[in-house]
Design a protein around this motif. Structure first.
Motif, mmCIF file in Angstrom:
data_model
loop_
_atom_site.group_PDB
_atom_site.id
_atom_site.type_symbol
_atom_site.label_atom_id
_atom_site.label_comp_id
_atom_site.label_asym_id
_atom_site.label_seq_id
_atom_site.Cartn_x
_atom_site.Cartn_y
_atom_site.Cartn_z
ATOM 1 N N ARG A 60 22.911 3.225 7.525
ATOM 2 C CA ARG A 60 22.097 2.220 8.059
ATOM 3 C C ARG A 60 20.898 2.098 7.337
ATOM 4 O O ARG A 60 20.383 1.032 7.184
ATOM 5 C CB ARG A 60 21.513 3.015 9.628
ATOM 6 N N ASP A 61 20.201 3.303 6.620
ATOM 7 C CA ASP A 61 19.207 3.082 5.756
ATOM 8 C C ASP A 61 19.747 2.222 4.535
ATOM 9 O O ASP A 61 18.733 1.513 3.954
ATOM 10 C CB ASP A 61 18.662 4.575 5.455
ATOM 11 N N ALA A 62 20.947 2.460 4.127
ATOM 12 C CA ALA A 62 21.279 1.753 3.117
ATOM 13 C C ALA A 62 21.552 0.343 3.327
ATOM 14 O O ALA A 62 21.194 -0.576 2.460
ATOM 15 C CB ALA A 62 22.644 2.379 2.488
ATOM 16 N N ILE A 63 21.741 0.203 4.391
ATOM 17 C CA ILE A 63 21.986 -1.309 4.698
ATOM 18 C C ILE A 63 20.630 -1.972 4.959
ATOM 19 O O ILE A 63 20.577 -3.179 4.314
ATOM 20 C CB ILE A 63 22.936 -1.309 6.206
ATOM 21 N N THR A 64 19.641 -1.290 5.543
ATOM 22 C CA THR A 64 18.435 -1.892 5.498
ATOM 23 C C THR A 64 17.809 -2.058 4.131
ATOM 24 O O THR A 64 17.149 -3.147 3.759
ATOM 25 C CB THR A 64 17.537 -0.960 6.329
ATOM 26 N N ALA A 65 18.016 -1.270 3.261
ATOM 27 C CA ALA A 65 17.398 -1.324 1.857
ATOM 28 C C ALA A 65 18.246 -2.418 1.117
ATOM 29 O O ALA A 65 17.560 -3.242 0.418
ATOM 30 C CB ALA A 65 17.585 0.183 1.175
ATOM 31 N N ASN A 66 19.545 -2.485 1.321
ATOM 32 C CA ASN A 66 20.048 -3.580 0.572
ATOM 33 C C ASN A 66 19.590 -5.111 1.065
ATOM 34 O O ASN A 66 19.438 -5.933 0.363
ATOM 35 C CB ASN A 66 21.630 -3.464 1.046
ATOM 36 N N ALA A 67 19.202 -5.315 2.364
ATOM 37 C CA ALA A 67 18.907 -6.390 2.990
ATOM 38 C C ALA A 67 17.645 -6.688 2.538
ATOM 39 O O ALA A 67 17.156 -7.999 2.092
ATOM 40 C CB ALA A 67 18.753 -6.193 4.430
ATOM 41 N N VAL A 68 16.576 -5.684 2.375
ATOM 42 C CA VAL A 68 15.365 -5.783 1.586
ATOM 43 C C VAL A 68 15.543 -6.322 0.318
ATOM 44 O O VAL A 68 14.812 -7.100 -0.173
ATOM 45 C CB VAL A 68 14.518 -4.781 1.854
ATOM 46 N N ARG A 69 16.466 -5.639 -0.389
ATOM 47 C CA ARG A 69 16.602 -5.977 -1.824
ATOM 48 C C ARG A 69 17.122 -7.305 -2.041
ATOM 49 O O ARG A 69 16.725 -7.986 -3.186
ATOM 50 C CB ARG A 69 17.685 -5.000 -2.511
ATOM 51 N N LYS A 70 17.859 -7.891 -1.112
ATOM 52 C CA LYS A 70 18.284 -9.089 -1.198
ATOM 53 C C LYS A 70 17.474 -10.225 -0.584
ATOM 54 O O LYS A 70 17.800 -11.558 -0.816
ATOM 55 C CB LYS A 70 19.903 -9.202 -0.542
ATOM 56 N N ALA A 71 16.616 -9.806 -0.038
ATOM 57 C CA ALA A 71 15.593 -10.847 0.465
ATOM 58 C C ALA A 71 14.946 -11.884 -0.361
ATOM 59 O O ALA A 71 14.621 -11.294 -1.514
ATOM 60 C CB ALA A 71 14.520 -10.065 1.434
ATOM 61 N N CYS B 70 28.773 -12.562 7.637
ATOM 62 C CA CYS B 70 27.798 -11.315 7.985
ATOM 63 C C CYS B 70 26.626 -11.539 7.196
ATOM 64 O O CYS B 70 26.409 -10.617 6.246
ATOM 65 C CB CYS B 70 28.334 -9.734 7.899
ATOM 66 N N PRO B 71 25.660 -12.239 7.291
ATOM 67 C CA PRO B 71 24.344 -12.458 6.928
ATOM 68 C C PRO B 71 23.708 -10.997 6.860
ATOM 69 O O PRO B 71 23.916 -10.048 7.692
ATOM 70 C CB PRO B 71 23.620 -13.432 7.580
ATOM 71 N N TYR B 72 22.495 -10.792 6.134
ATOM 72 C CA TYR B 72 21.892 -9.755 5.956
ATOM 73 C C TYR B 72 21.286 -9.197 7.524
ATOM 74 O O TYR B 72 21.191 -8.059 7.621
ATOM 75 C CB TYR B 72 20.782 -9.615 4.622
ATOM 76 N N GLU B 73 20.577 -10.301 7.919
ATOM 77 C CA GLU B 73 20.013 -9.900 9.257
ATOM 78 C C GLU B 73 21.179 -9.361 10.086
ATOM 79 O O GLU B 73 20.683 -8.343 11.079
ATOM 80 C CB GLU B 73 19.513 -11.159 9.858
ATOM 81 N N GLU C 19 18.279 4.626 -0.504
ATOM 82 C CA GLU C 19 17.585 3.426 -1.097
ATOM 83 C C GLU C 19 17.793 3.259 -2.670
ATOM 84 O O GLU C 19 17.355 2.447 -3.211
ATOM 85 C CB GLU C 19 16.033 3.823 -0.918
ATOM 86 N N GLY C 20 18.912 4.296 -3.155
ATOM 87 C CA GLY C 20 19.167 4.055 -4.564
ATOM 88 C C GLY C 20 20.190 3.143 -4.840
ATOM 89 O O GLY C 20 20.847 2.502 -3.707
ATOM 90 N N GLY C 21 20.395 2.786 -5.938
ATOM 91 C CA GLY C 21 21.211 1.521 -6.225
ATOM 92 C C GLY C 21 22.733 1.765 -5.866
ATOM 93 O O GLY C 21 23.347 0.783 -5.317
ATOM 94 N N ALA C 22 23.241 2.901 -5.895
ATOM 95 C CA ALA C 22 24.624 3.331 -5.626
ATOM 96 C C ALA C 22 24.956 2.763 -4.312
ATOM 97 O O ALA C 22 25.946 2.417 -3.822
ATOM 98 C CB ALA C 22 25.076 4.507 -6.176
ATOM 99 N N ALA C 23 24.140 3.471 -3.388
ATOM 100 C CA ALA C 23 24.284 3.195 -1.893
ATOM 101 C C ALA C 23 24.190 1.915 -1.539
ATOM 102 O O ALA C 23 24.751 1.408 -0.792
ATOM 103 C CB ALA C 23 23.347 4.406 -1.168
ATOM 104 N N MET C 24 23.028 1.132 -2.015
ATOM 105 C CA MET C 24 22.995 -0.325 -1.493
ATOM 106 C C MET C 24 23.927 -1.007 -2.030
ATOM 107 O O MET C 24 24.480 -1.813 -1.584
ATOM 108 C CB MET C 24 21.462 -0.608 -2.342
#
Length: 252
Positions: free
Chosen positions: A241-252, A207-210, A185-190
């Motif tokens: 997987r967790d980084a992708i999910t966190a990045n999608a939430v961040r960009k939502a 490739c949209p976030y969803e 969930e950190g910035g570098a991983a996202m």
């Protein structure tokens, strides 16, 4: 009265000339003649013609067919058993050939237009078409799949080398990030998850976030993808997987 040569030719899907030739060489002599001297064939003649055509289909020369059929010790049922065995063997070989052709057709669908030397140079031991059929079964009806097929069909050896180099560079950096203990969930991983998403969009399909989140889930659920990412380091698949999910939430 029997059957005329024209009728027999129609039944057997052969030419009249072929039947004339069989008569001339003694392979299939008609049992009778009409009052005008025309050839007339009876049911026994048709049975013999069927046997001839079976053997011809199997590649036997006419001389050998004549020997097989005219052997006084031959049994008509044995002929059928022999032909059945030969035909079954041929069918098996043709099915193998058909599978090989199907494989070649599936490979072409990937659109990787490289020579064998270029493929080995770019992909090494990896087969870029290994999952082509499965990919079409899963996503063949989607716009993303169609777009990916359209794009990759235009790529050159240099394009594929660039794709491979980018992927290898990203993999090394992400593995190092996980090994260093950076949280998913950190910035570098996202940021690296976003880089992963953009790589897909640049080379294959939008490739949209969803969609990217769905891919992240698949990287863990599908044992082959999980093995691929975990080969970079223990726990990389779940971390990504967790980084992708966190990045999608961040960009939502």
């Amino acid at each position: 009265m029997g059957y005329s040569v024209g009728q027999v030719a129609g039944f057997a899907a052969v030419t009249v000339r072929t039947l004339h030739h069989y008569d001339e060489i003694g392979l299939l002599r008609p049992s009778g003649r009409s009052g005008a001297g025309h050839r007339r064939y009876d049911d026994a003649d048709l049975d013999r013609l069927q046997q001839i055509l079976f053997y011809r289909e199997l590649g036997f020369p006419l001389e050998e067919v004549a020997v097989l059929l005219d052997d006084p010790r031959s049994d008509p049922r044995e002929h059928l058993r022999r032909q059945h065995a030969l035909l079954s063997d041929r069918i098996a070989r043709l099915q193998q050939m058909a599978k090989a052709v199907e494989h070649a057709m599936e490979a072409k669908k990937m659109g990787i237009n490289l020579t064998p030397e270029e493929r080995f140079e770019v992909f090494g031991d990896e087969d870029p078409e290994q999952y082509a059929q499965e990919a079409e079964q899963r996503w063949g009806g989607t716009e993303a799949y169609a777009e990916s097929q359209r794009r990759v069909s235009t790529y050159t050896k240099d394009d594929w080398k660039r794709i491979q180099d980018e992927a290898a560079d990203w993999s090394a950096r992400y593995a190092a990030l996980v090994a260093a203990g950076e949280p998913a969930e950190g910035g570098a991983a996202m940021d690296m998850a976003e880089e992963h998403r953009l790589h897909i969009g640049r080379w294959y399909y939008d490739c949209p976030y969803e969609m990217h989140t769905c891919l992240g889930d698949m990287y863990v659920a599908d044992e082959r993808f999980k093995a691929y990412y975990d080969a970079m380091g223990t726990g990389v698949a779940e971390h990504l997987r967790d980084a992708i999910t966190a990045n999608a939430v961040r960009k939502a």
